[in-house]
Every structure is written in C-alpha cells, then in structure tokens.
Design an enzyme around this catalytic site. Sequence first.
Site, PDB file in Angstrom:
ATOM      1  N   ASP A 137       0.866  -1.166   0.000  1.00 58.10           N
ATOM      2  CA  ASP A 137       0.000   0.000   0.000  1.00 58.10           C
ATOM      3  C   ASP A 137       0.919   1.238   0.000  1.00 58.10           C
ATOM      4  O   ASP A 137       2.070   1.154   0.404  1.00 58.10           O
ATOM      5  CB  ASP A 137      -0.879  -0.046   1.261  1.00 58.10           C
ATOM      6  CG  ASP A 137      -1.616   1.243   1.475  1.00 58.10           C
ATOM      7  OD1 ASP A 137      -2.295   1.695   0.535  1.00 58.10           O
ATOM      8  OD2 ASP A 137      -1.506   1.817   2.581  1.00 58.10           O
ATOM      9  N   ASP A 161      -0.122   5.105   0.767  1.00 58.60           N
ATOM     10  CA  ASP A 161      -0.368   6.112   1.807  1.00 58.60           C
ATOM     11  C   ASP A 161      -0.520   5.464   3.184  1.00 58.60           C
ATOM     12  O   ASP A 161      -1.354   4.588   3.374  1.00 58.60           O
ATOM     13  CB  ASP A 161      -1.620   6.926   1.465  1.00 58.60           C
ATOM     14  CG  ASP A 161      -1.501   7.607   0.108  1.00 58.60           C
ATOM     15  OD1 ASP A 161      -0.360   7.819  -0.349  1.00 58.60           O
ATOM     16  OD2 ASP A 161      -2.544   7.916  -0.505  1.00 58.60           O
ATOM     17  N   ASP A 216       0.569   9.735   5.755  1.00 57.26           N
ATOM     18  CA  ASP A 216      -0.831   9.945   5.397  1.00 57.26           C
ATOM     19  C   ASP A 216      -1.495  10.673   6.551  1.00 57.26           C
ATOM     20  O   ASP A 216      -1.669  10.110   7.625  1.00 57.26           O
ATOM     21  CB  ASP A 216      -1.500   8.573   5.170  1.00 57.26           C
ATOM     22  CG  ASP A 216      -2.915   8.711   4.634  1.00 57.26           C
ATOM     23  OD1 ASP A 216      -3.283   9.812   4.206  1.00 57.26           O
ATOM     24  OD2 ASP A 216      -3.640   7.700   4.649  1.00 57.26           O
ATOM     25  N   HIS A 222     -11.042   5.101  -8.962  1.00 53.86           N
ATOM     26  CA  HIS A 222     -12.505   5.144  -8.856  1.00 53.86           C
ATOM     27  C   HIS A 222     -13.026   5.460  -7.460  1.00 53.86           C
ATOM     28  O   HIS A 222     -12.313   5.326  -6.470  1.00 53.86           O
ATOM     29  CB  HIS A 222     -13.086   3.797  -9.321  1.00 53.86           C
ATOM     30  CG  HIS A 222     -12.622   3.408 -10.694  1.00 53.86           C
ATOM     31  ND1 HIS A 222     -11.719   2.396 -10.912  1.00 53.86           N
ATOM     32  CD2 HIS A 222     -12.905   3.932 -11.906  1.00 53.86           C
ATOM     33  CE1 HIS A 222     -11.475   2.284 -12.210  1.00 53.86           C
ATOM     34  NE2 HIS A 222     -12.180   3.208 -12.835  1.00 53.86           N
TER      35      HIS A 222
HETATM   36 MG   LIG Z   1      -2.981   3.172   3.300  1.00 53.89          MG
END
Ligand SMILES: [Mg+2]
Length: 194
Positions: free
Chosen positions: A20, A22, A28, A105
């Site tokens: 992943d 962020d 983040d 999306h």
């Molecule tokens: Mg994340």
Amino acid sequence: MIAYLRKNGKDMKRPAVFLDRDGTIVYDRPGHYLTDPERLRIYKGAFQALKIMSALGYRLIVVTNQAGIGRGYMTLKTSVAINLKLRRDLAAKGVFLDGIYFCPHLPDEGCACRKPGPGLIKEALKHHRIDLSRSVVIGDKTCDMKLADSLGLASILVKTGHGRSELRKRPGLAGGRAVKKGLLEAAAWIKGLG
Ligand SMILES: [Mg+2]
C-alpha cells in the site's frame, strides 16, 4: 491503472511484496488527501525496509486506492505525478520499484480494481512473473488485509498511517496476520520467513 512499470524482461518468477502507498510507504495525514507531489514524504525506515525486501528477492509492487481522483480532489495527471515522484525519490536512494498500480474510482463505482478487490494485483500478474503463493501484502487499512485474505496471501498490518486506529476499531483485524510497527519491522518479519 498503471503509473509506472519497470521493464524486467524475461526475469525469473519471484514472490512480490504488494505495498500500500499512503500510510505504509509515505505519510498519510487523516482527512488530507495527498494531492501535491511536493508534499510527498517517505517514512524514514522505508528505504532500508524496501532494500531488504528487494535483496531477499521480492518484487516491489505498489497497489494504491486513489479515490481522490474520482472525488475531483486531483487530476489523473497529478496522481501519476505523485506516483512518479515516489518512484524517483526511492530510486535516488537505491530502491527500485517494479510497478505502481492505482485505482482512480470512487467506492460506489463498482470497479474491479479498488482494494479490497483483487484487480490491481491481477493486473500486476500480467506484467511480472510473480510467485503468488509466496507473496505478501503490506498495508495500514482493513481493505489491504481483506485483499490479502481473499487471495490467501500472507499479510502484514503496519501501525503507521491508519494502522493504529484501524486496530482500535477492529481488534479482530490482527487475527492470523503479522502486526508490525512499520515497514522496517515488516521487512525483518519477511526475512524470517526464509
Ligand atoms: Mg494506506
């Protein structure tokens, strides 16, 4: 969609770490979408952690939900620029990603790529020779863990980003997986897999 793809030619089949972005590789801040390449900040331990994983033979593949595009917080072009900045900043310190895949999306668009859907990983499998059975997913959110579970992959929940709050909300999330302080500890765990 693909922000970056490294040409590996007919490289041998290797396991991958699906990362992943962020809250896992870069900071983040809650409630703040990263919408400016100049504000990208990589966690201090990430460079060494990714180097360790790479040296262990894992492909480094980023899989990231970027609904901020669908929400109109940033353009597709800006999102790609942020991802390319990540690639560049890592490469400047000797860390080379194999690919960056992102979903632009909204949650309710019903796409196949938004995590926890397996679309991004399936796309990566088309471009890289990956030993899926030995691959690992690392992330800070429930969707990352669900993604791993749905494909039967090992997973590591990092406590950076939203990790701690996700664990508070869903203590059961820790079950059956490794929970680590951050990427560096995650790398040590992977090393222990042998
Ligand atoms: Mg994340």
